[in-house]
Design a protein around this motif. Structure first.
Motif: not given
Ligand SMILES: Cc1cc2nc3c(=O)[nH]c(=O)nc-3n(C[C@H](O)[C@H](O)[C@H](O)COP(=O)(O)O)c2cc1C
Length: 190
Positions: A34-37, A140-142, A167-172, A175-178
């Motif tokens: 997360l921190a590198r995004r 998505w889960d991990v 990557e797929k999990f955090l993208r989603e 997006w949901m957070a925004k």
């Protein structure tokens, strides 16, 4: 001049107090991802360090620091180890201490298990709890299965297959957070 958008705050909740917990390198890895995004701030919230009384339950036990983190959060990552096909009881005790802080915020779950199912059984039981708290679960889960084989001795992830899943999990999740932040700030509940 356009204002720079405020960073999303996405803390990672480490959902166990077990001595020697393997969920710790998992949570640290999620924090690093997360921190590198760009545009994302994060923090590790270790439930072992949330000073909650255990002779009461629910919002009566609220810890001001945990509550303010939840208030500030736009989304949560919950790292949830599987214990006897369920989630950790102390994770639920901590989550139950807040309520209005979570409303209309995104949550994603990272399951952890020593066995082959990557914490899926615990996740399935945790999802309705998160929903009842007012959080919005992503699809998505991990799943970290056989977690004892996934990190090296220094706690670095050496199983590269997890990277595209994360990557797929955090993208989603982002997006949901925004989307939900936009909704909280601009869309009236009529
Ligand atoms: C009380 C308890 C019950 C457990 N039950 C399961 C289980 O049902 N399935 C499983 O795959 N692993 C189970 N485990 C092992 C955990 O999945 C293992 O500890 C794993 O590393 C993730 O949790 P950790 O953060 O505590 O290390 C259990 C561990 C404990 C302490």
């Amino acid at each position: 001049m356009e204002e720079t958008p405020r960073a999303l705050f996405v803390p990672v909740i480490l959902g166990t107090v077990r001595q020697g917990r393997m969920s710790l390198p998992v949570a640290r890895h999620m924090v690093a991802e997360l921190a590198r995004r760009p545009g994302v701030e994060t923090e590790l919230i270790d439930i072992a360090r949330v000073p909650l009384r255990t002779d009461d339950a629910g919002q009566a036990t609220k810890d001001p620091t945990f509550s303010s983190r939840m208030e500030r959060a736009d989304a949560l990552v919950v790292v949830s180890p599987e214990y006897n096909h369920g989630y950790s009881g102390l994770l639920k005790h901590v989550l139950d201490s807040c309520l209005k802080e979570y409303i209309h915020k995104a949550v994603g779950v990272v399951g952890v298990s020593a066995g082959p199912f990557g914490g899926t059984r615990g996740i399935q039981d945790l999802l309705p709890v998160l929903r009842e708290l007012g959080l919005v679960t992503i699809f998505w889960d991990v799943n970290f299965s056989s977690v004892q084989t996934v990190f090296d001795e220094s706690g670095r992830l050496h199983e590269q297959a997890y990277l595209p899943r994360i990557e797929k999990f955090l993208r989603e999740l982002l997006w949901m957070a925004k989307t939900l932040r936009h909704g909280r700030e601009h869309v009236a509940l009529e």
